[in-house]
Design a protein around this motif. Sequence first.
Motif, PDB file in Angstrom:
ATOM      1  N   UNK A   1       7.409   4.111   3.272  1.00  0.00           N
ATOM      2  CA  UNK A   1       7.810   3.938   4.665  1.00  0.00           C
ATOM      3  C   UNK A   1       7.239   2.654   5.239  1.00  0.00           C
ATOM      4  N   UNK A   2       5.990   2.374   4.945  1.00  0.00           N
ATOM      5  CA  UNK A   2       5.363   1.146   5.445  1.00  0.00           C
ATOM      6  C   UNK A   2       6.044  -0.082   4.846  1.00  0.00           C
ATOM      7  N   UNK A   3       6.374  -0.020   3.572  1.00  0.00           N
ATOM      8  CA  UNK A   3       7.042  -1.136   2.898  1.00  0.00           C
ATOM      9  C   UNK A   3       8.400  -1.423   3.543  1.00  0.00           C
ATOM     10  N   UNK A   4       9.078  -0.355   3.983  1.00  0.00           N
ATOM     11  CA  UNK A   4      10.432  -0.486   4.524  1.00  0.00           C
ATOM     12  C   UNK A   4      10.470  -0.700   6.038  1.00  0.00           C
ATOM     13  N   UNK A   5       9.316  -0.624   6.700  1.00  0.00           N
ATOM     14  CA  UNK A   5       9.245  -0.831   8.145  1.00  0.00           C
ATOM     15  C   UNK A   5       8.652  -2.213   8.399  1.00  0.00           C
ATOM     16  N   UNK A   6       9.433  -3.059   9.026  1.00  0.00           N
ATOM     17  CA  UNK A   6       9.037  -4.467   9.177  1.00  0.00           C
ATOM     18  C   UNK A   6       7.662  -4.643   9.810  1.00  0.00           C
ATOM     19  N   UNK A   7       7.399  -3.956  10.910  1.00  0.00           N
ATOM     20  CA  UNK A   7       6.119  -4.136  11.603  1.00  0.00           C
ATOM     21  C   UNK A   7       4.954  -3.671  10.737  1.00  0.00           C
ATOM     22  N   UNK A   8       5.110  -2.526  10.076  1.00  0.00           N
ATOM     23  CA  UNK A   8       4.038  -2.016   9.215  1.00  0.00           C
ATOM     24  C   UNK A   8       3.816  -2.949   8.024  1.00  0.00           C
ATOM     25  N   UNK A   9       4.911  -3.356   7.398  1.00  0.00           N
ATOM     26  CA  UNK A   9       4.782  -4.234   6.231  1.00  0.00           C
ATOM     27  C   UNK A   9       4.164  -5.584   6.611  1.00  0.00           C
ATOM     28  N   UNK A  10       4.500  -6.080   7.797  1.00  0.00           N
ATOM     29  CA  UNK A  10       3.915  -7.351   8.247  1.00  0.00           C
ATOM     30  C   UNK A  10       2.410  -7.212   8.458  1.00  0.00           C
ATOM     31  N   UNK A  11       1.984  -6.071   8.986  1.00  0.00           N
ATOM     32  CA  UNK A  11       0.562  -5.841   9.256  1.00  0.00           C
ATOM     33  C   UNK A  11      -0.211  -5.468   7.999  1.00  0.00           C
ATOM     34  N   UNK A  12       0.440  -4.735   7.079  1.00  0.00           N
ATOM     35  CA  UNK A  12      -0.213  -4.225   5.861  1.00  0.00           C
ATOM     36  C   UNK A  12       0.638  -4.520   4.626  1.00  0.00           C
ATOM     37  N   UNK A  13       0.798  -5.795   4.266  1.00  0.00           N
ATOM     38  CA  UNK A  13       1.683  -6.137   3.146  1.00  0.00           C
ATOM     39  C   UNK A  13       1.204  -5.615   1.789  1.00  0.00           C
ATOM     40  N   UNK A  14      -0.067  -5.350   1.653  1.00  0.00           N
ATOM     41  CA  UNK A  14      -0.634  -4.870   0.386  1.00  0.00           C
ATOM     42  C   UNK A  14      -1.268  -3.495   0.559  1.00  0.00           C
ATOM     43  N   UNK A  15      -0.636  -2.639   1.352  1.00  0.00           N
ATOM     44  CA  UNK A  15      -1.231  -1.353   1.702  1.00  0.00           C
ATOM     45  C   UNK A  15      -1.590  -0.528   0.471  1.00  0.00           C
ATOM     46  N   UNK A  16      -0.686  -0.404  -0.486  1.00  0.00           N
ATOM     47  CA  UNK A  16      -0.948   0.418  -1.676  1.00  0.00           C
ATOM     48  C   UNK A  16      -2.130  -0.135  -2.470  1.00  0.00           C
ATOM     49  N   UNK A  17      -2.154  -1.439  -2.677  1.00  0.00           N
ATOM     50  CA  UNK A  17      -3.239  -2.061  -3.449  1.00  0.00           C
ATOM     51  C   UNK A  17      -4.579  -1.884  -2.729  1.00  0.00           C
ATOM     52  N   UNK A  18      -4.591  -2.052  -1.408  1.00  0.00           N
ATOM     53  CA  UNK A  18      -5.832  -1.885  -0.653  1.00  0.00           C
ATOM     54  C   UNK A  18      -6.294  -0.431  -0.681  1.00  0.00           C
ATOM     55  N   UNK A  19      -5.354   0.496  -0.566  1.00  0.00           N
ATOM     56  CA  UNK A  19      -5.680   1.920  -0.653  1.00  0.00           C
ATOM     57  C   UNK A  19      -6.308   2.229  -2.016  1.00  0.00           C
ATOM     58  N   UNK A  20      -5.679   1.738  -3.077  1.00  0.00           N
ATOM     59  CA  UNK A  20      -6.195   1.976  -4.432  1.00  0.00           C
ATOM     60  C   UNK A  20      -7.591   1.386  -4.618  1.00  0.00           C
ATOM     61  N   UNK A  21      -7.858   0.229  -4.024  1.00  0.00           N
ATOM     62  CA  UNK A  21      -9.191  -0.385  -4.106  1.00  0.00           C
ATOM     63  C   UNK A  21     -10.234   0.493  -3.432  1.00  0.00           C
ATOM     64  N   UNK A  22      -9.904   1.038  -2.272  1.00  0.00           N
ATOM     65  CA  UNK A  22     -10.840   1.911  -1.556  1.00  0.00           C
ATOM     66  C   UNK A  22     -11.115   3.167  -2.373  1.00  0.00           C
ATOM     67  N   UNK A  23     -10.059   3.778  -2.921  1.00  0.00           N
ATOM     68  CA  UNK A  23     -10.222   4.987  -3.730  1.00  0.00           C
ATOM     69  C   UNK A  23     -11.088   4.696  -4.960  1.00  0.00           C
ATOM     70  N   UNK A  24     -10.867   3.562  -5.611  1.00  0.00           N
ATOM     71  CA  UNK A  24     -11.667   3.189  -6.778  1.00  0.00           C
ATOM     72  C   UNK A  24     -13.135   3.045  -6.399  1.00  0.00           C
ATOM     73  N   UNK A  25     -13.400   2.364  -5.290  1.00  0.00           N
ATOM     74  CA  UNK A  25     -14.792   2.185  -4.844  1.00  0.00           C
ATOM     75  C   UNK A  25     -15.435   3.527  -4.511  1.00  0.00           C
TER      76      UNK A  25
END
Length: 84
Positions: A26-50
């Motif tokens: 949904x974030x990827x497909x929503x312009x405002x969300x994607x503009x604010x969080x273009x790497x949301x999945x990668x950042x989420x995965x980094x937090x989970x890994x840490x």
Amino acid sequence: GVVPMQQSVLEIGSAIERGFDLLFKDCQETAACHAEFPELRAEFDQVVTKLSQGPVMEQVHDPVTGEKTLLTLTRAKFYGAIRM
């Protein structure tokens, strides 16, 4: 929450994972969300890994008092906050 009697408790994990996948899509497909969080999945995965390596503790300002307090974030707390 409560699990309906007809649903297996074992299915909760896949339902949570599906919810996260839909959130990222949904974030990827929503312009405002994607503009604010273009790497949301990668950042989420980094937090989970840490957090998988152990809790993270940081000094933060209490939103009510403004005083500094120690916040301990675990992987379980992180997932819980996202789900809510």
